[in-house]
Enzyme design. Structure first.
Site, short mmCIF file in Angstrom:
data_model
loop_
_atom_site.label_atom_id
_atom_site.label_comp_id
_atom_site.label_asym_id
_atom_site.label_seq_id
_atom_site.Cartn_x
_atom_site.Cartn_y
_atom_site.Cartn_z
CB SER A 181 -0.90 0.00 1.25
OG SER A 181 -1.49 1.26 1.44
CE1 TYR A 202 -3.71 -2.67 5.34
CE2 TYR A 202 -3.00 -0.43 4.86
CZ TYR A 202 -3.50 -1.65 4.43
OH TYR A 202 -3.76 -1.84 3.09
#
Length: 259
Positions: A149, A163
């Site tokens: 990401s 995350y």
């Protein structure tokens, strides 16, 4: 004058995709099948996974589905073994399985954070090892694509340290595995790092008017990405068209990380 390369096709090759029951994982599985690959798909949600398998078969593709929890190394091996049993090889691994949530670090639950890291980072490592061993033994090389990401490169508007750490860790995993396997075994290892795309994970943000406005304001192209805009980057990394690319992170984020 050089023509358009045909190296984006994957005819005769076998791909494994994790987290393929919905969202980007299902899209990647269908994309690889449409490019000619036989696809072994894995995810924890068996019913949704079967729906994806049937859709690939209905479109003329080849697909097997295996209920898979990437936090369990035995289940990782079972998914890879299913591909080998069915088609005798593994050429591409798309490490897409992942979970996410937002929380301020000082209020986060350590057990929840550990569970996220177990899936997002350790799971990807275990899948890479399982597929890498098969690729090394076969001696044909291959491609491993870790789906990270843009949050592995910069901070977002939502606090989500666990995350973000997991996605930054994937980029480090990519570099080290590329150093180990690319020159010696011909296995290219790269990271594909999407920015904001419509998915299950981003659904709460899309439903929150102010959060959506804040996110879009930081994207130079002024919008979320469309899943189809990941097709070219994924096929580039998976196919012979990207034969000289390894150990890198390809960020597809509409320019978001420039900030």
């Amino acid at each position: 004058m050089t023509g358009v390369p045909g190296g984006f096709r994957l005819d005769g090759e076998v791909a494994v995709v994790t987290g393929a029951s919905s969202g980007l994982g299902a899209h990647f599985a269908r994309l690889l099948a449409s490019a000619g690959a036989a696809v072994a798909i894995g995810a924890r949600r068996a019913e949704e996974l079967e729906t994806v398998r049937r859709s690939i078969l209905a479109d003329g593709g080849r697909c097997v589905a295996v209920a898979t929890d990437v936090s369990d190394p035995a289940r990782c091996r079972a998914l890879v073994d299913a591909a080998v049993t069915e088609w005798g090889r593994v050429d591409v691994l798309v490490n897409n399985a992942g979970v996410g949530y937002g929380a301020r670090a000082e209020k986060d639950d350590p057990g929840r954070a550990a569970g996220l890291l177990e899936v997002n980072l350790l799971g990807a490592y275990q899948m890479a090892v399982a597929a890498g061993r098969v690729m090394i033994d076969a001696g044909r090389g291959g491609s491993i694509i870790n789906i990270a990401s843009a949050l592995g490169l910069t901070a977002g508007s939502v606090p989500q340290a666990a995350y973000s750490a997991s996605k930054a860790g994937l980029m480090g995993l990519t570099r080290d595995l590329a150093a180990q396997w690319s020159g010696r075994h011909g296995i290219r290892v790269n990271t594909l790092a999407p920015g904001y795309f419509a998915s299950e994970m981003t659904a709460p943000l899309l439903e929150h008017e102010q959060g959506l406005a804040d996110a879009v304001a930081r994207i130079p192209l002024g919008r979320f990405g469309d899943q189809e805009e990941l097709a070219g980057p994924l096929l580039l990394l998976a196919s012979r068209a990207g034969s000289y690319i390894t150990g890198t992170t390809l960020c597809v984020d509409g320019g978001w990380t420039m900030h």
